[in-house]
Design a protein around this motif. Structure first.
Motif, PDB file in Angstrom:
ATOM      1  N   THR A  84      -5.264  -0.151   2.815  1.00 37.21           N
ATOM      2  CA  THR A  84      -5.071   0.814   1.733  1.00 37.21           C
ATOM      3  C   THR A  84      -4.165   1.920   2.239  1.00 37.21           C
ATOM      4  O   THR A  84      -4.096   2.188   3.424  1.00 37.21           O
ATOM      5  CB  THR A  84      -6.407   1.453   1.294  1.00 37.21           C
ATOM      6  OG1 THR A  84      -6.975   2.151   2.405  1.00 37.21           O
ATOM      7  CG2 THR A  84      -7.379   0.431   0.768  1.00 37.21           C
ATOM      8  N   GLY A  85      -3.488   2.552   1.328  1.00 36.16           N
ATOM      9  CA  GLY A  85      -2.677   3.682   1.734  1.00 36.16           C
ATOM     10  C   GLY A  85      -1.518   3.925   0.812  1.00 36.16           C
ATOM     11  O   GLY A  85      -1.441   3.405  -0.296  1.00 36.16           O
ATOM     12  N   SER A  86      -0.614   4.709   1.319  1.00 36.43           N
ATOM     13  CA  SER A  86       0.528   5.178   0.566  1.00 36.43           C
ATOM     14  C   SER A  86       1.604   4.108   0.475  1.00 36.43           C
ATOM     15  O   SER A  86       1.828   3.344   1.405  1.00 36.43           O
ATOM     16  CB  SER A  86       1.095   6.418   1.255  1.00 36.43           C
ATOM     17  OG  SER A  86       2.288   6.806   0.641  1.00 36.43           O
ATOM     18  N   ASN A  87       2.281   4.061  -0.640  1.00 38.07           N
ATOM     19  CA  ASN A  87       3.418   3.167  -0.826  1.00 38.07           C
ATOM     20  C   ASN A  87       4.740   3.892  -0.624  1.00 38.07           C
ATOM     21  O   ASN A  87       5.784   3.375  -0.972  1.00 38.07           O
ATOM     22  CB  ASN A  87       3.398   2.541  -2.228  1.00 38.07           C
ATOM     23  CG  ASN A  87       2.265   1.541  -2.388  1.00 38.07           C
ATOM     24  OD1 ASN A  87       1.865   0.915  -1.416  1.00 38.07           O
ATOM     25  ND2 ASN A  87       1.765   1.404  -3.596  1.00 38.07           N
ATOM     26  N   THR A  88       4.689   5.109  -0.078  1.00 36.35           N
ATOM     27  CA  THR A  88       5.907   5.875   0.117  1.00 36.35           C
ATOM     28  C   THR A  88       6.213   6.006   1.609  1.00 36.35           C
ATOM     29  O   THR A  88       5.311   5.972   2.446  1.00 36.35           O
ATOM     30  CB  THR A  88       5.776   7.290  -0.492  1.00 36.35           C
ATOM     31  OG1 THR A  88       4.699   7.968   0.150  1.00 36.35           O
ATOM     32  CG2 THR A  88       5.502   7.212  -1.985  1.00 36.35           C
ATOM     33  N   ASN A  94      -4.394   2.706   6.044  1.00 35.45           N
ATOM     34  CA  ASN A  94      -5.624   2.354   6.759  1.00 35.45           C
ATOM     35  C   ASN A  94      -5.777   0.842   6.723  1.00 35.45           C
ATOM     36  O   ASN A  94      -5.726   0.242   5.648  1.00 35.45           O
ATOM     37  CB  ASN A  94      -6.849   3.014   6.104  1.00 35.45           C
ATOM     38  CG  ASN A  94      -6.808   4.518   6.234  1.00 35.45           C
ATOM     39  OD1 ASN A  94      -6.523   5.038   7.303  1.00 35.45           O
ATOM     40  ND2 ASN A  94      -7.084   5.202   5.140  1.00 35.45           N
ATOM     41  N   ILE A  95      -5.954   0.249   7.903  1.00 30.91           N
ATOM     42  CA  ILE A  95      -6.064  -1.203   8.007  1.00 30.91           C
ATOM     43  C   ILE A  95      -7.421  -1.550   8.601  1.00 30.91           C
ATOM     44  O   ILE A  95      -7.797  -1.020   9.647  1.00 30.91           O
ATOM     45  CB  ILE A  95      -4.948  -1.782   8.899  1.00 30.91           C
ATOM     46  CG1 ILE A  95      -3.581  -1.424   8.286  1.00 30.91           C
ATOM     47  CG2 ILE A  95      -5.103  -3.294   9.053  1.00 30.91           C
ATOM     48  CD1 ILE A  95      -2.414  -1.759   9.178  1.00 30.91           C
ATOM     49  N   THR A  96      -8.154  -2.461   7.948  1.00 30.75           N
ATOM     50  CA  THR A  96      -9.451  -2.908   8.414  1.00 30.75           C
ATOM     51  C   THR A  96      -9.329  -4.377   8.798  1.00 30.75           C
ATOM     52  O   THR A  96      -8.727  -5.168   8.073  1.00 30.75           O
ATOM     53  CB  THR A  96     -10.512  -2.745   7.303  1.00 30.75           C
ATOM     54  OG1 THR A  96     -10.557  -1.379   6.918  1.00 30.75           O
ATOM     55  CG2 THR A  96     -11.876  -3.195   7.772  1.00 30.75           C
ATOM     56  N   GLY A  97      -9.912  -4.729   9.932  1.00 30.42           N
ATOM     57  CA  GLY A  97      -9.873  -6.113  10.385  1.00 30.42           C
ATOM     58  C   GLY A  97     -10.531  -6.224  11.739  1.00 30.42           C
ATOM     59  O   GLY A  97     -11.399  -5.423  12.086  1.00 30.42           O
ATOM     60  N   TYR A  98     -10.106  -7.180  12.536  1.00 28.02           N
ATOM     61  CA  TYR A  98     -10.687  -7.359  13.871  1.00 28.02           C
ATOM     62  C   TYR A  98      -9.674  -8.032  14.804  1.00 28.02           C
ATOM     63  O   TYR A  98      -8.608  -8.470  14.372  1.00 28.02           O
ATOM     64  CB  TYR A  98     -11.994  -8.133  13.804  1.00 28.02           C
ATOM     65  CG  TYR A  98     -11.926  -9.453  13.065  1.00 28.02           C
ATOM     66  CD1 TYR A  98     -11.679 -10.639  13.743  1.00 28.02           C
ATOM     67  CD2 TYR A  98     -12.125  -9.515  11.684  1.00 28.02           C
ATOM     68  CE1 TYR A  98     -11.625 -11.842  13.069  1.00 28.02           C
ATOM     69  CE2 TYR A  98     -12.072 -10.718  11.014  1.00 28.02           C
ATOM     70  CZ  TYR A  98     -11.833 -11.879  11.705  1.00 28.02           C
ATOM     71  OH  TYR A  98     -11.775 -13.071  11.041  1.00 28.02           O
ATOM     72  N   ASN A  99     -10.027  -8.057  16.073  1.00 28.68           N
ATOM     73  CA  ASN A  99      -9.189  -8.571  17.159  1.00 28.68           C
ATOM     74  C   ASN A  99      -7.929  -7.739  17.364  1.00 28.68           C
ATOM     75  O   ASN A  99      -6.882  -8.247  17.724  1.00 28.68           O
ATOM     76  CB  ASN A  99      -8.806 -10.043  16.945  1.00 28.68           C
ATOM     77  CG  ASN A  99      -9.988 -10.962  16.963  1.00 28.68           C
ATOM     78  OD1 ASN A  99     -11.004 -10.657  17.549  1.00 28.68           O
ATOM     79  ND2 ASN A  99      -9.858 -12.094  16.297  1.00 28.68           N
TER      80      ASN A  99
END
Length: 105
Positions: A84-88, A94-99
């Motif tokens: 999620t976050g800005s398109n500008t 913000n990135i959610t994940g693993y490894n």
């Protein structure tokens, strides 16, 4: 030799001149559990697949046993589950994940 600390038994030892390289990177910790028989090495931070483990003892390198495939290690790729976050330009994402690797790596 000095007695090991942490989760290892009192009989575990650390020796000068002993190191393990996995994919060319030195393991950050190596402990001898049973002299001349069993060691414990922490896998270094890294990426990629099929990294060979090599043991060095007093600058002598372990050899691969003929007819036996080398022990290899692979690191799983990073996985993005959600972003999620800005398109500008200049905005935050913000990135959610693993490894993604260790904190501070």
């Amino acid at each position: 030799a000095s007695e090991a600390a942490g989760p290892y038994p009192q009989s575990a030892w650390q020796f000068d001149g002993l190191r393990v390289a996995i994919g060319g990177a030195n393991a950050p910790a190596v402990v001898v559990i049973e002299p001349h028989g069993t060691i414990h090495a922490t896998v270094p931070v890294g990426a990629g697949t099929s990294h060979t483990a090599i043991v060095y003892a007093s600058n002598q390198r372990s050899e691969q046993i003929p007819g036996v495939s080398a022990e290899t290690f692979s690191y799983p790729p990073p996985v993005v589950e959600f972003a999620t976050g800005s398109n500008t330009a200049g905005g935050d994402v913000n990135i959610t994940g693993y490894n993604f690797g260790r904190v501070g790596s």
